[in-house]
Write a protein that holds these residues in place. Structure first.
Motif, PDB file in Angstrom:
ATOM      1  N   LEU A   1       0.799  -1.244  -0.295  1.00 32.60           N
ATOM      2  CA  LEU A   1      -0.001   0.178   0.005  1.00 32.60           C
ATOM      3  C   LEU A   1       0.876   1.244  -0.023  1.00 32.60           C
ATOM      4  N   PHE A   2       2.481   1.445  -0.186  1.00 32.73           N
ATOM      5  CA  PHE A   2       3.459   1.927  -0.153  1.00 32.73           C
ATOM      6  C   PHE A   2       1.897   3.111  -1.266  1.00 32.73           C
ATOM      7  N   TYR A   3       2.427   2.937  -2.141  1.00 37.78           N
ATOM      8  CA  TYR A   3       2.059   3.342  -3.736  1.00 37.78           C
ATOM      9  C   TYR A   3       0.269   4.193  -3.331  1.00 37.78           C
ATOM     10  N   GLN A   4      -0.410   4.109  -2.461  1.00 40.16           N
ATOM     11  CA  GLN A   4      -1.696   4.425  -2.377  1.00 40.16           C
ATOM     12  C   GLN A   4      -1.351   5.713  -1.137  1.00 40.16           C
ATOM     13  N   GLN A   5      -0.632   4.805   0.103  1.00 42.39           N
ATOM     14  CA  GLN A   5      -0.161   5.872   0.427  1.00 42.39           C
ATOM     15  C   GLN A   5       0.126   7.351   0.302  1.00 42.39           C
ATOM     16  N   ALA A   6       0.516   7.488  -0.849  1.00 40.11           N
ATOM     17  CA  ALA A   6       2.060   8.429  -1.246  1.00 40.11           C
ATOM     18  C   ALA A   6       0.498   9.015  -1.794  1.00 40.11           C
ATOM     19  N   ALA A   7       0.423   7.817  -2.986  1.00 40.21           N
ATOM     20  CA  ALA A   7      -0.947   8.764  -3.415  1.00 40.21           C
ATOM     21  C   ALA A   7      -2.394   9.582  -3.139  1.00 40.21           C
ATOM     22  N   ASN A   8      -2.626   8.803  -1.586  1.00 43.69           N
ATOM     23  CA  ASN A   8      -3.911   9.142  -0.747  1.00 43.69           C
ATOM     24  C   ASN A   8      -3.256  11.086   0.047  1.00 43.69           C
ATOM     25  N   GLU A   9      -1.434  11.441  -0.006  1.00 47.77           N
ATOM     26  CA  GLU A   9      -1.381  12.678   0.304  1.00 47.77           C
ATOM     27  C   GLU A   9      -1.839  13.757  -0.247  1.00 47.77           C
TER      28      GLU A   9
ATOM     29  N   PRO B   1       5.576  15.361  -1.727  1.00 43.01           N
ATOM     30  CA  PRO B   1       6.380  15.076  -1.657  1.00 43.01           C
ATOM     31  C   PRO B   1       5.574  13.721  -2.816  1.00 43.01           C
ATOM     32  N   PRO B   2       5.067  12.976  -1.552  1.00 46.21           N
ATOM     33  CA  PRO B   2       4.531  11.627  -1.717  1.00 46.21           C
ATOM     34  C   PRO B   2       3.726  11.662  -2.540  1.00 46.21           C
ATOM     35  N   HIS B   3       2.936  13.108  -2.411  1.00 51.78           N
ATOM     36  CA  HIS B   3       1.296  12.571  -3.039  1.00 51.78           C
ATOM     37  C   HIS B   3       2.124  13.190  -4.691  1.00 51.78           C
ATOM     38  N   GLN B   4       2.675  14.065  -4.925  1.00 56.94           N
ATOM     39  CA  GLN B   4       3.330  13.955  -6.300  1.00 56.94           C
ATOM     40  C   GLN B   4       4.552  13.244  -6.848  1.00 56.94           C
ATOM     41  N   TRP B   5       5.182  11.813  -6.164  1.00 61.82           N
ATOM     42  CA  TRP B   5       6.170  10.657  -6.596  1.00 61.82           C
ATOM     43  C   TRP B   5       4.477  10.029  -7.052  1.00 61.82           C
ATOM     44  N   ALA B   6       3.826   9.866  -6.867  1.00 62.51           N
ATOM     45  CA  ALA B   6       2.600   8.574  -7.453  1.00 62.51           C
ATOM     46  C   ALA B   6       2.298   9.309  -8.363  1.00 62.51           C
ATOM     47  N   GLU B   7       1.901  10.813  -8.213  1.00 60.91           N
ATOM     48  CA  GLU B   7       1.200  11.453  -9.652  1.00 60.91           C
ATOM     49  C   GLU B   7       2.056  10.924 -10.778  1.00 60.91           C
ATOM     50  N   GLN B   8       3.770  11.122 -10.583  1.00 61.22           N
ATOM     51  CA  GLN B   8       4.602  10.802 -11.198  1.00 61.22           C
ATOM     52  C   GLN B   8       4.987   9.548 -11.779  1.00 61.22           C
TER      53      GLN B   8
END
Length: 120
Positions: free
Chosen positions: A92-100, A105-112
């Motif tokens: 769930l690492f990616y999902q948690q980042a996308a939920n920020e 920075p976590p959300h931006q990484w997930a979007e990229q």
């Protein structure tokens, strides 16, 4: 996927030991590296490494110490906030980042990451 836990541990350790705080910060705030550490079950190790690097940055005279400190603090907040979920469900690492928050920075990484896999 099998991860080499020694390499995941030694890289940030050796960068900090050699006083390459910029390199250590780059590694510890790299979401691909952090995703690998989480997948290898090393969430608590990563938190300890980020805290150690943060202390080294705070006591350094580096020109970019303020910027490094901000990056490390943001990463520490993200990982610490989600450590209970990431420890049990590393996928769930990616999902948690996308939920920020969108600007984080976590959300931006997930979007990229999403955009780069969509383009393939």
């Amino acid at each position: 996927v099998t991860f080499n836990k020694r390499k995941l541990t030694e890289l940030p350790h050796n960068l900090m030991e050699s006083d390459d705080l910029t390199g250590a910060c780059r590694v510890l705030t790299d979401f691909n590296f952090c995703e690998a550490k989480v997948a290898a079950g090393m969430v608590h190790d990563m938190i300890s490494e980020i805290r150690r690097c943060l202390k080294l940055v705070e006591s350094s005279n580096a020109e970019n110490a303020g910027n490094l400190k901000t990056q490390l603090e943001q990463q520490l907040i993200f990982i610490s906030r989600h450590q209970h979920v990431l420890y049990r469900f590393p996928s769930l690492f990616y999902q948690q980042a996308a939920n920020e928050i969108d600007a984080s920075p976590p959300h931006q990484w997930a979007e990229q990451t999403q955009q780069s896999t969509t383009l393939m």
